[in-house]
Design an enzyme around this catalytic site. Structure first.
Site: not given
Ligand code: AMP
Length: 191
Positions: A14, A89, A128, A134, A146
């Site tokens: 993404k 989400r 990654r 991260r 996740r």
């Molecule tokens: P990402 O960078 O999109 O993989 O997000 C990393 C982490 O941020 C996720 O595993 C969640 O803990 C949190 N997170 C990101 N976007 C959301 C969302 N829309 N709702 C809830 N938690 C989020």
């Protein structure tokens, strides 16, 4: 306005595809994960709260995430459109986003979903983790959590947009440019 939701499990690509899409279509990119990470870096109260969930691979509570996203949307003056990356989400987030955009007399044009099977996701995320810095990409237990959260809590969002005839699945395995071209083809259809 062109408002896109870029959907898909963690590690689907993404972030990579968003970067290319915003360049081509001049959209405002809102990645909730990136915004949370910026808050963690700046040691804000929101960052501290988000970190306690992110480190475990859990979702940050809807109330907090929706308020943050709404404030980011409201900051923009005269945007051409948005690309929502990693949001919504949950079904509650999807409903809140529809309501927010409706209040601005606009709506989601299309949900583009990058489809990648689990085994490939696990491989990509571990890879990654080696250079992304991260923490949530480094621990196989957190990675699996996740993916599970995605399957259990995020998948219903697909039905939400399918019911509105806005869902488009795209094969997320292959060359970055091939995937990008497939995304663009779907977008051009809505313009
Ligand atoms: P990402 O960078 O999109 O993989 O997000 C990393 C982490 O941020 C996720 O595993 C969640 O803990 C949190 N997170 C990101 N976007 C959301 C969302 N829309 N709702 C809830 N938690 C989020």
């Amino acid at each position: 306005m062109l408002n896109l939701v870029l959907f898909g499990p963690p590690g689907a690509g993404k972030g990579t595809q968003s970067a290319k899409l915003i360049e081509k279509y001049h959209l405002v990119h809102l990645s909730t994960g990136d915004i949370f990470r910026a808050n963690i870096k700046n040691e804000t109260e929101l960052g501290l709260l988000a970190k306690s969930y992110m480190d475990k691979g859990q979702l940050v509570p809807d109330e907090v995430t929706i308020a943050m996203l709404a404030s980011e949307v409201n900051k923009q003056t005269d945007p051409k459109g948005f690309i929502f990356d990693g949001f919504p989400r949950t079904s509650a987030q999807a409903e809140a986003l529809d309501a927010l955009l409706a209040s601005k007399e606009t709506g989601i044009s299309l949900m583009l979903a990058l489809e990648v099977e689990e085994e490939e996701l696990r491989k990509r995320l571990l890879l990654r983790g080696k250079d992304s810095g991260r923490a949530d990409d480094l621990d196989p237990v957190v990675i699996q959590k996740r993916i599970d959260v995605y399957n259990n809590e995020t998948m219903p969002v697909k039905d939400f947009y399918s019911a509105q005839n806005k869902y488009k699945g795209i094969n997320g395995i292959g060359e970055i440019d091939t995937i990008f071209n497939a995304l663009c083809k779907e977008i051009e259809r809505t313009l």
